[in-house]
Scaffold this active site. Sequence first.
Site, PDB file in Angstrom:
ATOM      1  N   ARG A  11       2.498   1.668   1.698  1.00 36.37           N
ATOM      2  CA  ARG A  11       1.586   2.579   2.423  1.00 36.37           C
ATOM      3  C   ARG A  11       1.259   3.825   1.598  1.00 36.37           C
ATOM      4  O   ARG A  11       1.061   4.904   2.144  1.00 36.37           O
ATOM      5  CB  ARG A  11       2.156   3.006   3.775  1.00 36.37           C
ATOM      6  CG  ARG A  11       2.229   1.894   4.789  1.00 36.37           C
ATOM      7  CD  ARG A  11       0.914   1.754   5.544  1.00 36.37           C
ATOM      8  NE  ARG A  11       0.906   0.546   6.354  1.00 36.37           N
ATOM      9  CZ  ARG A  11       1.190   0.509   7.654  1.00 36.37           C
ATOM     10  NH1 ARG A  11       1.459   1.611   8.296  1.00 36.37           N
ATOM     11  NH2 ARG A  11       1.161  -0.622   8.298  1.00 36.37           N
ATOM     12  N   ARG A  15      -1.949   8.388   5.537  1.00 36.48           N
ATOM     13  CA  ARG A  15      -2.154   9.672   6.216  1.00 36.48           C
ATOM     14  C   ARG A  15      -1.381  10.851   5.656  1.00 36.48           C
ATOM     15  O   ARG A  15      -1.687  11.991   5.968  1.00 36.48           O
ATOM     16  CB  ARG A  15      -1.832   9.518   7.709  1.00 36.48           C
ATOM     17  CG  ARG A  15      -2.915   8.775   8.462  1.00 36.48           C
ATOM     18  CD  ARG A  15      -2.403   8.274   9.786  1.00 36.48           C
ATOM     19  NE  ARG A  15      -1.366   7.279   9.553  1.00 36.48           N
ATOM     20  CZ  ARG A  15      -0.782   6.562  10.516  1.00 36.48           C
ATOM     21  NH1 ARG A  15      -1.095   6.769  11.765  1.00 36.48           N
ATOM     22  NH2 ARG A  15       0.125   5.664  10.215  1.00 36.48           N
ATOM     23  N   ARG A  24     -11.005   9.178   5.684  1.00 40.48           N
ATOM     24  CA  ARG A  24     -10.811   8.396   6.904  1.00 40.48           C
ATOM     25  C   ARG A  24     -11.665   8.976   8.034  1.00 40.48           C
ATOM     26  O   ARG A  24     -12.271   8.237   8.804  1.00 40.48           O
ATOM     27  CB  ARG A  24      -9.328   8.446   7.250  1.00 40.48           C
ATOM     28  CG  ARG A  24      -8.940   8.052   8.612  1.00 40.48           C
ATOM     29  CD  ARG A  24      -8.644   6.576   8.697  1.00 40.48           C
ATOM     30  NE  ARG A  24      -7.750   6.320   9.810  1.00 40.48           N
ATOM     31  CZ  ARG A  24      -8.089   6.444  11.075  1.00 40.48           C
ATOM     32  NH1 ARG A  24      -9.308   6.803  11.400  1.00 40.48           N
ATOM     33  NH2 ARG A  24      -7.203   6.206  12.022  1.00 40.48           N
ATOM     34  N   ASP A  61      -5.603  -4.427   5.735  1.00 42.25           N
ATOM     35  CA  ASP A  61      -4.528  -4.585   6.713  1.00 42.25           C
ATOM     36  C   ASP A  61      -4.210  -6.058   6.893  1.00 42.25           C
ATOM     37  O   ASP A  61      -5.071  -6.916   6.690  1.00 42.25           O
ATOM     38  CB  ASP A  61      -4.915  -3.969   8.056  1.00 42.25           C
ATOM     39  CG  ASP A  61      -3.671  -3.699   8.900  1.00 42.25           C
ATOM     40  OD1 ASP A  61      -3.063  -2.632   8.731  1.00 42.25           O
ATOM     41  OD2 ASP A  61      -3.282  -4.583   9.688  1.00 42.25           O
ATOM     42  N   TYR A 135       1.692 -10.637  16.216  1.00 45.94           N
ATOM     43  CA  TYR A 135       0.610  -9.760  16.690  1.00 45.94           C
ATOM     44  C   TYR A 135      -0.412 -10.547  17.512  1.00 45.94           C
ATOM     45  O   TYR A 135      -0.969 -10.042  18.482  1.00 45.94           O
ATOM     46  CB  TYR A 135      -0.083  -9.060  15.513  1.00 45.94           C
ATOM     47  CG  TYR A 135       0.713  -7.889  14.977  1.00 45.94           C
ATOM     48  CD1 TYR A 135       0.682  -6.658  15.610  1.00 45.94           C
ATOM     49  CD2 TYR A 135       1.517  -8.014  13.849  1.00 45.94           C
ATOM     50  CE1 TYR A 135       1.416  -5.573  15.139  1.00 45.94           C
ATOM     51  CE2 TYR A 135       2.262  -6.952  13.362  1.00 45.94           C
ATOM     52  CZ  TYR A 135       2.206  -5.734  14.008  1.00 45.94           C
ATOM     53  OH  TYR A 135       2.945  -4.674  13.540  1.00 45.94           O
TER      54      TYR A 135
HETATM   55  O1  CP3 Z   1      -1.112   1.611   0.996  1.00 44.62           O
HETATM   56  C1  CP3 Z   1      -0.838   0.463   1.417  1.00 44.62           C
HETATM   57  O2  CP3 Z   1       0.337   0.064   1.603  1.00 44.62           O
HETATM   58  C2  CP3 Z   1      -1.951  -0.553   1.564  1.00 44.62           C
HETATM   59  C3  CP3 Z   1      -2.532  -0.743   2.826  1.00 44.62           C
HETATM   60  C4  CP3 Z   1      -1.781  -1.346   3.994  1.00 44.62           C
HETATM   61  C5  CP3 Z   1      -2.017  -0.933   5.325  1.00 44.62           C
HETATM   62  N1  CP3 Z   1      -1.368  -1.773   6.162  1.00 44.62           N
HETATM   63  C6  CP3 Z   1      -2.863   0.196   5.699  1.00 44.62           C
HETATM   64  C7  CP3 Z   1      -2.671   0.817   7.010  1.00 44.62           C
HETATM   65  C8  CP3 Z   1      -0.900  -2.427   4.051  1.00 44.62           C
HETATM   66  C9  CP3 Z   1      -0.260  -3.206   2.912  1.00 44.62           C
HETATM   67  C10 CP3 Z   1      -0.648  -2.689   5.439  1.00 44.62           C
HETATM   68  C11 CP3 Z   1       0.197  -3.795   5.911  1.00 44.62           C
HETATM   69  C12 CP3 Z   1       0.537  -3.866   7.340  1.00 44.62           C
HETATM   70  N2  CP3 Z   1      -0.270  -3.601   8.418  1.00 44.62           N
HETATM   71  C13 CP3 Z   1       1.778  -4.330   7.834  1.00 44.62           C
HETATM   72  C14 CP3 Z   1       2.915  -4.816   6.982  1.00 44.62           C
HETATM   73  C15 CP3 Z   1       3.677  -3.723   6.369  1.00 44.62           C
HETATM   74  C16 CP3 Z   1       4.567  -2.951   7.293  1.00 44.62           C
HETATM   75  O3  CP3 Z   1       4.326  -1.758   7.469  1.00 44.62           O
HETATM   76  O4  CP3 Z   1       5.519  -3.558   7.803  1.00 44.62           O
HETATM   77  C17 CP3 Z   1       1.728  -4.281   9.236  1.00 44.62           C
HETATM   78  C18 CP3 Z   1       2.833  -4.670  10.186  1.00 44.62           C
HETATM   79  C19 CP3 Z   1       0.415  -3.839   9.597  1.00 44.62           C
HETATM   80  C20 CP3 Z   1      -0.144  -3.669  10.957  1.00 44.62           C
HETATM   81  C21 CP3 Z   1      -0.461  -2.256  11.241  1.00 44.62           C
HETATM   82  N3  CP3 Z   1      -1.476  -1.541  10.630  1.00 44.62           N
HETATM   83  C22 CP3 Z   1       0.185  -1.392  12.161  1.00 44.62           C
HETATM   84  C23 CP3 Z   1       1.373  -1.769  13.040  1.00 44.62           C
HETATM   85  C24 CP3 Z   1      -0.472  -0.157  12.096  1.00 44.62           C
HETATM   86  C25 CP3 Z   1      -0.205   1.050  12.949  1.00 44.62           C
HETATM   87  C26 CP3 Z   1       0.969   1.817  12.504  1.00 44.62           C
HETATM   88  C27 CP3 Z   1       0.546   3.024  11.728  1.00 44.62           C
HETATM   89  O5  CP3 Z   1       1.158   3.305  10.686  1.00 44.62           O
HETATM   90  O6  CP3 Z   1      -0.367   3.706  12.195  1.00 44.62           O
HETATM   91  C28 CP3 Z   1      -1.480  -0.254  11.097  1.00 44.62           C
HETATM   92  C29 CP3 Z   1      -2.401   0.814  10.687  1.00 44.62           C
HETATM   93  C30 CP3 Z   1      -2.486   1.114   9.226  1.00 44.62           C
HETATM   94  N4  CP3 Z   1      -2.526   0.185   8.224  1.00 44.62           N
HETATM   95  C31 CP3 Z   1      -2.612   2.408   8.644  1.00 44.62           C
HETATM   96  C32 CP3 Z   1      -2.741   2.236   7.265  1.00 44.62           C
HETATM   97  C33 CP3 Z   1      -2.945   3.288   6.224  1.00 44.62           C
HETATM   98  C34 CP3 Z   1      -2.700   3.718   9.414  1.00 44.62           C
HETATM   99  C35 CP3 Z   1      -4.081   3.768   9.997  1.00 44.62           C
HETATM  100  C36 CP3 Z   1      -4.710   5.138  10.054  1.00 44.62           C
HETATM  101  O7  CP3 Z   1      -5.237   5.627   9.031  1.00 44.62           O
HETATM  102  O8  CP3 Z   1      -4.737   5.681  11.149  1.00 44.62           O
END
Ligand code: CP3
Length: 327
Positions: A11, A15, A24, A61, A135
């Site tokens: 990640r 944010r 964003r 994602d 999911y």
């Molecule tokens: O920088 C990176 O790692 C690359 C981008 C990336 C994102 N999601 C961006 C993201 C990657 C590799 C993921 C994978 C992902 N997405 C996983 C597996 C990794 C892990 O964390 O276990 C999972 C389970 C998801 C599903 C997901 N996406 C959830 C549960 C959420 C909400 C939780 C949160 O952190 O808000 C997201 C949103 C998400 N994916 C964000 C980002 C940067 C935050 C969104 C925002 O900008 O508001």
Amino acid sequence: MPQRRPMWIMRQAGRYLPEYRELRSKAGSFLDLCYNPAMAAEVTLQPLRRFDFDAAILFSDILVVPHAMGLSLAFKEGEGPVLETVKDIHDVERLDLRGEQFKRVFETVGLVKRDLLPHQTLIGFCGAPWTVASYMIEGGSSKRKTALAIAIKNPAWFSLMMAKLVAASTTYLLGQISAGAEVVQIFDSWAGDVPLAHLERLVINPIAAIVRGVRAVHTNYPVIVFARGLGRGHAGVARATAANCAGLEEDVAIGSVLADLPAGIAVQGNLHNELLLGNVDELLGHTREVLNAVPMERHIFNLGHGILPQTEIRMVERLVKEVRAFD
Ligand code: CP3
């Protein structure tokens, strides 16, 4: 032999970076950002401009795959993903890879690749079938009890859904690879929920099938498998899926997992993400513990899970400095 210990952070585009928050808010929603190749590429590159990381991970994602298969998807502020659910065989039969979303992601990969420096690696990714299926059954980040109950009962529709996910995820990774991804990571974030008796069917076999599908086209293509929550079970999963590298969560002794692995397999991880919220001495002490536990040539330094949004930039800078000074 690598010149130095490779390092990136899960990640890393997110944010905690003010430049991410700015872009964003311009993009609109999180999904709008994922599907805007120019903006998604910019966000992918932001952490590499700021920190001396060795890899960029595609900004996208794991839920893009079910979205491209026809399920509606939204990300609610402060709540996380809301995905249309799959409840029976009819819902599964309707799942059909349209691929429109994928094209935009592949375009992002191409744009990032063009702008990376020669020493920076581009990582593509997908979710593992078990995590994505959770999911699809739960509709969001909730408790995953329903998904596990259905998986254990194993109705015909669940197996068909897993098979469709294997196929779609393979297509998704192959497209990223054609566009320029040099290594892929498969995220099985909820692997730790799976009882041992079902690990092979729910975690190992689907991931191994994706890895085989990728390597049928690109021989020996490098894959990182992050089966989060498996503890000492990581070595077995890495071997059984033919991974090149086992991604480890925090709270597992990284050196012990390495000791259980054949020489050709590396480990990735596994500093606790919350240490970046605490005091510097503690952060650096634990960082050195991780670095001491595994040799540079078999390690990719990372956190055990994604960096938290409230992390301060100066703590990441300090961490990078420590890792760079170590070897
Ligand atoms: O920088 C990176 O790692 C690359 C981008 C990336 C994102 N999601 C961006 C993201 C990657 C590799 C993921 C994978 C992902 N997405 C996983 C597996 C990794 C892990 O964390 O276990 C999972 C389970 C998801 C599903 C997901 N996406 C959830 C549960 C959420 C909400 C939780 C949160 O952190 O808000 C997201 C949103 C998400 N994916 C964000 C980002 C940067 C935050 C969104 C925002 O900008 O508001």
